[in-house]
Design a protein around this motif. Structure first.
Motif, PDB file in Angstrom:
ATOM      1  N   ALA A 101       0.860  -1.189   0.000  1.00  0.00           N
ATOM      2  CA  ALA A 101       0.000   0.000   0.000  1.00  0.00           C
ATOM      3  C   ALA A 101       0.892   1.234   0.000  1.00  0.00           C
ATOM      4  CB  ALA A 101      -0.922  -0.010   1.208  1.00  0.00           C
ATOM      5  N   VAL A 102       0.482   2.267  -0.709  1.00  0.00           N
ATOM      6  CA  VAL A 102       1.289   3.476  -0.807  1.00  0.00           C
ATOM      7  C   VAL A 102       1.580   4.059   0.579  1.00  0.00           C
ATOM      8  CG1 VAL A 102       1.301   5.872  -1.632  1.00  0.00           C
ATOM      9  CG2 VAL A 102       0.597   4.036  -3.148  1.00  0.00           C
ATOM     10  N   ILE A 103       0.584   4.077   1.435  1.00  0.00           N
ATOM     11  CA  ILE A 103       0.786   4.620   2.777  1.00  0.00           C
ATOM     12  C   ILE A 103       1.804   3.772   3.537  1.00  0.00           C
ATOM     13  CG2 ILE A 103      -0.346   5.114   4.992  1.00  0.00           C
ATOM     14  CD1 ILE A 103      -0.862   7.082   2.568  1.00  0.00           C
ATOM     15  N   ASP A 104       1.774   2.459   3.365  1.00  0.00           N
ATOM     16  CA  ASP A 104       2.768   1.590   4.002  1.00  0.00           C
ATOM     17  C   ASP A 104       4.167   1.868   3.452  1.00  0.00           C
ATOM     18  OD1 ASP A 104       0.805   0.428   5.564  1.00  0.00           O
ATOM     19  OD2 ASP A 104       0.489  -1.239   4.168  1.00  0.00           O
ATOM     20  N   LEU A 105       4.255   2.096   2.155  1.00  0.00           N
ATOM     21  CA  LEU A 105       5.533   2.440   1.542  1.00  0.00           C
ATOM     22  C   LEU A 105       6.034   3.772   2.099  1.00  0.00           C
ATOM     23  CD1 LEU A 105       7.772   1.901  -0.542  1.00  0.00           C
ATOM     24  CD2 LEU A 105       6.367   3.148  -2.198  1.00  0.00           C
ATOM     25  N   CYS A 106       5.148   4.756   2.182  1.00  0.00           N
ATOM     26  CA  CYS A 106       5.540   6.055   2.743  1.00  0.00           C
ATOM     27  C   CYS A 106       6.057   5.888   4.162  1.00  0.00           C
ATOM     28  CB  CYS A 106       4.357   7.028   2.705  1.00  0.00           C
ATOM     29  SG  CYS A 106       3.991   7.615   1.043  1.00  0.00           S
ATOM     30  N   ASN A 107       5.402   5.058   4.950  1.00  0.00           N
ATOM     31  CA  ASN A 107       5.846   4.831   6.329  1.00  0.00           C
ATOM     32  C   ASN A 107       7.213   4.153   6.381  1.00  0.00           C
ATOM     33  OD1 ASN A 107       3.766   6.110   7.709  1.00  0.00           O
ATOM     34  ND2 ASN A 107       2.450   4.302   7.547  1.00  0.00           N
ATOM     35  N   GLN A 108       7.517   3.311   5.408  1.00  0.00           N
ATOM     36  CA  GLN A 108       8.852   2.705   5.344  1.00  0.00           C
ATOM     37  C   GLN A 108       9.914   3.796   5.231  1.00  0.00           C
ATOM     38  OE1 GLN A 108       9.860  -0.652   5.574  1.00  0.00           O
ATOM     39  NE2 GLN A 108       7.734  -0.873   6.226  1.00  0.00           N
ATOM     40  N   PHE A 109       9.648   4.788   4.375  1.00  0.00           N
ATOM     41  CA  PHE A 109      10.607   5.886   4.196  1.00  0.00           C
ATOM     42  C   PHE A 109      10.636   6.818   5.407  1.00  0.00           C
ATOM     43  CE2 PHE A 109      10.225   4.776  -0.346  1.00  0.00           C
ATOM     44  CZ  PHE A 109      11.577   4.672  -0.645  1.00  0.00           C
ATOM     45  N   ILE A 110       9.472   7.188   5.920  1.00  0.00           N
ATOM     46  CA  ILE A 110       9.397   8.119   7.051  1.00  0.00           C
ATOM     47  C   ILE A 110      10.107   7.552   8.273  1.00  0.00           C
ATOM     48  CG2 ILE A 110       7.801   9.205   8.695  1.00  0.00           C
ATOM     49  CD1 ILE A 110       5.823   9.431   6.257  1.00  0.00           C
ATOM     50  N   HIS A 111       9.965   6.261   8.499  1.00  0.00           N
ATOM     51  CA  HIS A 111      10.568   5.619   9.677  1.00  0.00           C
ATOM     52  C   HIS A 111      11.776   4.763   9.287  1.00  0.00           C
ATOM     53  CE1 HIS A 111       7.143   6.927  12.039  1.00  0.00           C
ATOM     54  NE2 HIS A 111       6.358   6.473  11.089  1.00  0.00           N
ATOM     55  N   SER A 112      12.482   5.168   8.245  1.00  0.00           N
ATOM     56  CA  SER A 112      13.537   4.317   7.696  1.00  0.00           C
ATOM     57  C   SER A 112      14.700   4.092   8.651  1.00  0.00           C
ATOM     58  CB  SER A 112      14.054   4.893   6.379  1.00  0.00           C
ATOM     59  OG  SER A 112      14.569   6.187   6.578  1.00  0.00           O
ATOM     60  N   TYR A 113      15.114   2.852   8.702  1.00  0.00           N
ATOM     61  CA  TYR A 113      16.323   2.417   9.390  1.00  0.00           C
ATOM     62  C   TYR A 113      17.418   2.229   8.340  1.00  0.00           C
ATOM     63  CZ  TYR A 113      19.415  -0.412  12.303  1.00  0.00           C
ATOM     64  OH  TYR A 113      20.491  -0.903  12.991  1.00  0.00           O
ATOM     65  N   VAL A 114      17.010   1.665   7.200  1.00  0.00           N
ATOM     66  CA  VAL A 114      17.882   1.535   6.032  1.00  0.00           C
ATOM     67  C   VAL A 114      17.316   2.444   4.950  1.00  0.00           C
ATOM     68  CG1 VAL A 114      18.725   0.003   4.211  1.00  0.00           C
ATOM     69  CG2 VAL A 114      18.465  -0.866   6.547  1.00  0.00           C
ATOM     70  N   PHE A 115      18.155   3.297   4.409  1.00  0.00           N
ATOM     71  CA  PHE A 115      17.780   4.182   3.295  1.00  0.00           C
ATOM     72  C   PHE A 115      19.033   4.325   2.446  1.00  0.00           C
ATOM     73  CE2 PHE A 115      17.326   7.928   0.850  1.00  0.00           C
ATOM     74  CZ  PHE A 115      15.980   8.188   0.708  1.00  0.00           C
ATOM     75  N   MET A 116      19.046   3.651   1.316  1.00  0.00           N
ATOM     76  CA  MET A 116      20.247   3.614   0.512  1.00  0.00           C
ATOM     77  C   MET A 116      19.917   3.748  -0.973  1.00  0.00           C
ATOM     78  SD  MET A 116      23.164   0.651   0.257  1.00  0.00           S
ATOM     79  CE  MET A 116      22.367  -0.112   1.596  1.00  0.00           C
ATOM     80  N   PRO A 117      20.517   4.737  -1.640  1.00  0.00           N
ATOM     81  CA  PRO A 117      20.309   4.853  -3.087  1.00  0.00           C
ATOM     82  C   PRO A 117      21.003   3.727  -3.839  1.00  0.00           C
ATOM     83  CG  PRO A 117      21.654   6.673  -2.254  1.00  0.00           C
ATOM     84  CD  PRO A 117      21.346   5.792  -1.099  1.00  0.00           C
ATOM     85  N   VAL A 118      20.372   3.283  -4.909  1.00  0.00           N
ATOM     86  CA  VAL A 118      20.964   2.299  -5.823  1.00  0.00           C
ATOM     87  C   VAL A 118      21.183   3.048  -7.130  1.00  0.00           C
ATOM     88  CG1 VAL A 118      20.625   0.135  -7.060  1.00  0.00           C
ATOM     89  CG2 VAL A 118      19.711   0.399  -4.733  1.00  0.00           C
ATOM     90  N   LEU A 119      22.431   3.138  -7.550  1.00  0.00           N
ATOM     91  CA  LEU A 119      22.774   3.894  -8.751  1.00  0.00           C
ATOM     92  C   LEU A 119      22.906   2.975  -9.952  1.00  0.00           C
ATOM     93  CD1 LEU A 119      25.470   6.259  -7.192  1.00  0.00           C
ATOM     94  CD2 LEU A 119      22.988   6.554  -7.294  1.00  0.00           C
ATOM     95  N   ASN A 120      22.612   3.529 -11.131  1.00  0.00           N
ATOM     96  CA  ASN A 120      22.809   2.746 -12.346  1.00  0.00           C
ATOM     97  C   ASN A 120      24.280   2.814 -12.756  1.00  0.00           C
ATOM     98  OD1 ASN A 120      23.202   5.193 -13.799  1.00  0.00           O
ATOM     99  ND2 ASN A 120      21.025   5.323 -14.288  1.00  0.00           N
ATOM    100  N   SER A 121      24.633   2.170 -13.847  1.00  0.00           N
ATOM    101  CA  SER A 121      26.036   2.081 -14.261  1.00  0.00           C
ATOM    102  C   SER A 121      26.639   3.439 -14.623  1.00  0.00           C
ATOM    103  CB  SER A 121      26.177   1.119 -15.440  1.00  0.00           C
ATOM    104  OG  SER A 121      25.411   1.589 -16.537  1.00  0.00           O
ATOM    105  N   ARG A 122      25.809   4.423 -14.944  1.00  0.00           N
ATOM    106  CA  ARG A 122      26.306   5.763 -15.295  1.00  0.00           C
ATOM    107  C   ARG A 122      26.290   6.716 -14.099  1.00  0.00           C
ATOM    108  NH1 ARG A 122      22.783   4.412 -19.391  1.00  0.00           N
ATOM    109  NH2 ARG A 122      21.261   5.844 -18.530  1.00  0.00           N
ATOM    110  N   GLY A 123      25.847   6.240 -12.934  1.00  0.00           N
ATOM    111  CA  GLY A 123      25.842   7.076 -11.742  1.00  0.00           C
ATOM    112  C   GLY A 123      24.521   7.750 -11.434  1.00  0.00           C
ATOM    113  N   GLY A 124      23.499   7.490 -12.239  1.00  0.00           N
ATOM    114  CA  GLY A 124      22.183   8.067 -11.987  1.00  0.00           C
ATOM    115  C   GLY A 124      21.392   7.240 -10.988  1.00  0.00           C
ATOM    116  N   LEU A 125      20.406   7.866 -10.389  1.00  0.00           N
ATOM    117  CA  LEU A 125      19.580   7.194  -9.390  1.00  0.00           C
ATOM    118  C   LEU A 125      18.645   6.191 -10.063  1.00  0.00           C
ATOM    119  CD1 LEU A 125      18.795   7.048  -6.396  1.00  0.00           C
ATOM    120  CD2 LEU A 125      17.185   8.913  -6.821  1.00  0.00           C
ATOM    121  N   HIS A 126      18.745   4.943  -9.666  1.00  0.00           N
ATOM    122  CA  HIS A 126      17.937   3.863 -10.235  1.00  0.00           C
ATOM    123  C   HIS A 126      16.810   3.460  -9.287  1.00  0.00           C
ATOM    124  CE1 HIS A 126      16.810   0.153 -12.192  1.00  0.00           C
ATOM    125  NE2 HIS A 126      17.052  -0.507 -11.070  1.00  0.00           N
ATOM    126  N   ALA A 127      17.129   3.286  -8.010  1.00  0.00           N
ATOM    127  CA  ALA A 127      16.151   2.810  -7.037  1.00  0.00           C
ATOM    128  C   ALA A 127      16.635   3.174  -5.642  1.00  0.00           C
ATOM    129  CB  ALA A 127      15.987   1.290  -7.154  1.00  0.00           C
TER     130      ALA A 127
END
Length: 170
Positions: A101-127
């Protein structure tokens, strides 16, 4: 209650534009990580606040990916940065698709313990890899930046008193 949601939604659209720009970026710094984290954190809070202030919400579910907290070698999500840096296949191990659920996803970010960008091969934000404090022993989510941008734009453009339609000719 939010008196006028337009101002909140305008900010969501600005965050979506910023995150979209980061997809094709070739340079990544500590400041960039902080700005991305802030845009997503505040954007998720805005979505949650908009949701709490009215009954309707434009998006109910979001696709994501998850995995168990313990990896094959016994390490947990709290070691996620180490797993990525040592070349382990953490992202590949996030193969079991899960709808959240979107609200559950938002809560994952708001209360994040792990928050890590995943970059693509060119250095752009992928996930982003995210797990809330309460869910960190249960799941680690990989959420594409496209999904986050889509959620922010959809919520930012949601004005239920206006009807948008497209005429299709057959």
């Amino acid at each position: 209650m939010i008196a006028e949601s337009e101002y909140w939604k305008d900010d969501l659209l600005r965050y979506a534009d910023y995150l979209e720009q980061r997809r094709s970026a070739r340079r990544w710094t500590e400041r960039t990580t902080a700005r991305v984290e802030k845009a997503i954190m505040v954007g998720c809070f805005v979505i949650r606040r908009l949701h709490e202030s009215r009954d309707a919400f434009p998006i109910r579910r979001c696709g994501g990916a998850s995995t168990r907290s313990n990896t094959e070698d016994g390490r947990t999500h709290s070691h996620a940065p180490e797993l990525v840096e040592t070349g382990s296949t953490l992202c590949a191990s996030l193969a079991s698709a899960k709808t959240l659920a979107v609200i559950d996803l938002c809560n994952q970010f708001i209360h994040s313990y792990v928050f890590m960008p995943v970059l693509n091969s060119r250095g752009g934000l992928h996930a982003l890899l995210v797990a809330s404090d309460s869910a960190r022993t249960k799941a680690l989510y990989e959420v594409s930046i496209e999904a986050i941008v889509r959620i922010f734009r959809r919520a930012g453009n949601d004005y239920p008193d206006t009807v948008h339609s497209t005429l299709t000719r057959h």
